[in-house]
Enzyme design. Structure first.
Site, PDB file in Angstrom:
ATOM      1  N   HIS A 156       0.810  -1.216   0.000  1.00 53.97           N
ATOM      2  CA  HIS A 156       0.000   0.000   0.000  1.00 53.97           C
ATOM      3  C   HIS A 156       0.847   1.272   0.000  1.00 53.97           C
ATOM      4  O   HIS A 156       1.710   1.447   0.855  1.00 53.97           O
ATOM      5  CB  HIS A 156      -0.916   0.040   1.229  1.00 53.97           C
ATOM      6  CG  HIS A 156      -1.781   1.253   1.275  1.00 53.97           C
ATOM      7  ND1 HIS A 156      -3.058   1.289   0.765  1.00 53.97           N
ATOM      8  CD2 HIS A 156      -1.525   2.507   1.737  1.00 53.97           C
ATOM      9  CE1 HIS A 156      -3.556   2.500   0.921  1.00 53.97           C
ATOM     10  NE2 HIS A 156      -2.645   3.265   1.510  1.00 53.97           N
ATOM     11  N   HIS A 179      -2.679   3.638  -8.056  1.00 56.72           N
ATOM     12  CA  HIS A 179      -3.127   2.742  -9.130  1.00 56.72           C
ATOM     13  C   HIS A 179      -2.917   3.414 -10.470  1.00 56.72           C
ATOM     14  O   HIS A 179      -2.938   4.648 -10.580  1.00 56.72           O
ATOM     15  CB  HIS A 179      -4.589   2.334  -8.943  1.00 56.72           C
ATOM     16  CG  HIS A 179      -5.525   3.502  -8.785  1.00 56.72           C
ATOM     17  ND1 HIS A 179      -5.687   4.154  -7.575  1.00 56.72           N
ATOM     18  CD2 HIS A 179      -6.323   4.134  -9.677  1.00 56.72           C
ATOM     19  CE1 HIS A 179      -6.560   5.142  -7.739  1.00 56.72           C
ATOM     20  NE2 HIS A 179      -6.953   5.161  -9.015  1.00 56.72           N
TER      21      HIS A 179
HETATM   22  P1  5GP Z   1      -9.368   7.160  -9.408  1.00 58.78           P
HETATM   23  O1  5GP Z   1     -10.638   7.958  -9.556  1.00 58.78           O
HETATM   24  O2  5GP Z   1      -8.928   7.119  -7.962  1.00 58.78           O
HETATM   25  O3  5GP Z   1      -8.285   7.523 -10.352  1.00 58.78           O
HETATM   26  O4  5GP Z   1      -9.751   5.667  -9.830  1.00 58.78           O
HETATM   27  C1  5GP Z   1     -10.393   4.776  -8.993  1.00 58.78           C
HETATM   28  C2  5GP Z   1     -11.007   3.743  -9.899  1.00 58.78           C
HETATM   29  O5  5GP Z   1     -11.397   2.650  -9.101  1.00 58.78           O
HETATM   30  C3  5GP Z   1     -12.281   4.233 -10.627  1.00 58.78           C
HETATM   31  O6  5GP Z   1     -12.067   4.163 -12.027  1.00 58.78           O
HETATM   32  C4  5GP Z   1     -13.365   3.287 -10.134  1.00 58.78           C
HETATM   33  O7  5GP Z   1     -14.277   2.925 -11.145  1.00 58.78           O
HETATM   34  C5  5GP Z   1     -12.566   2.091  -9.631  1.00 58.78           C
HETATM   35  N1  5GP Z   1     -13.215   1.374  -8.564  1.00 58.78           N
HETATM   36  C6  5GP Z   1     -13.814   1.909  -7.446  1.00 58.78           C
HETATM   37  N2  5GP Z   1     -14.279   0.932  -6.654  1.00 58.78           N
HETATM   38  C7  5GP Z   1     -13.965  -0.259  -7.265  1.00 58.78           C
HETATM   39  C8  5GP Z   1     -14.204  -1.624  -6.913  1.00 58.78           C
HETATM   40  O8  5GP Z   1     -14.770  -1.970  -5.882  1.00 58.78           O
HETATM   41  N3  5GP Z   1     -13.747  -2.564  -7.798  1.00 58.78           N
HETATM   42  C9  5GP Z   1     -13.105  -2.223  -8.950  1.00 58.78           C
HETATM   43  N4  5GP Z   1     -12.728  -3.233  -9.734  1.00 58.78           N
HETATM   44  N5  5GP Z   1     -12.863  -0.941  -9.299  1.00 58.78           N
HETATM   45  C10 5GP Z   1     -13.289   0.026  -8.473  1.00 58.78           C
HETATM   46 ZN    ZN Z   2      -4.260  -0.163  -0.007  1.00 56.93          ZN
END
Ligand code: 5GP
Ligand code: ZN
Length: 111
Positions: A46, A97
């Site tokens: 993490h 990520h």
């Molecule tokens: P960020 O907005 O932080 O760049 O991206 C987070 C990503 O995580 C988003 O594209 C969202 O759709 C994805 N995400 C959020 N919750 C989950 C989950 O429970 N499972 C999966 N596979 N993706 C998730």
């Molecule tokens: Zn984490």
């Protein structure tokens, strides 16, 4: 980080469609895909965002992206890697990520 959503995915406590895994990295399908192929590559260890990752971790994740995209025919047609960092970028999950988007023609930044 016991509360972290992506740490729970790593441990198998929350389900995700995993497409790649090795000792340090795993990748799974984004739950809300923004392209025909939309994967999330993460280090199992993490950290909150890319600026907290050390060189080895950054290397591991990009090596995994290269391996996966090469062996799954994504690298020939092309793909995009995005990492949202902080509020202006709308980061919503605070486990570093890397979005890998592809499988179709993506819009250019100027269009
Ligand atoms: P960020 O907005 O932080 O760049 O991206 C987070 C990503 O995580 C988003 O594209 C969202 O759709 C994805 N995400 C959020 N919750 C989950 C989950 O429970 N499972 C999966 N596979 N993706 C998730
Ligand atoms: Zn984490």
């Amino acid at each position: 980080m016991s509360e972290c959503l992506f740490c729970k995915i790593v441990k198998g406590e929350i389900k995700a469609n995993k497409v790649f895994e090795n000792d340090s990295v795993c990748a799974f399908e984004d739950i809300n895909p923004q392209a025909k192929v939309h994967l999330l590559f993460i280090n199992k260890q993490h950290t909150c965002n890319v600026n907290e990752m050390n060189e080895a971790e950054i290397g591991q994740v990009f090596k995994a992206i290269a391996e996966f995209t090469t062996s799954n025919n994504l690298s020939k047609s092309g793909f995009r890697v995005v990492t949202n960092t902080g509020p202006d970028a709308c980061q919503s999950v605070f486990h570093a990520h890397f979005h890998v988007l592809g499988g179709e023609q993506l819009a250019g930044f100027g269009s």
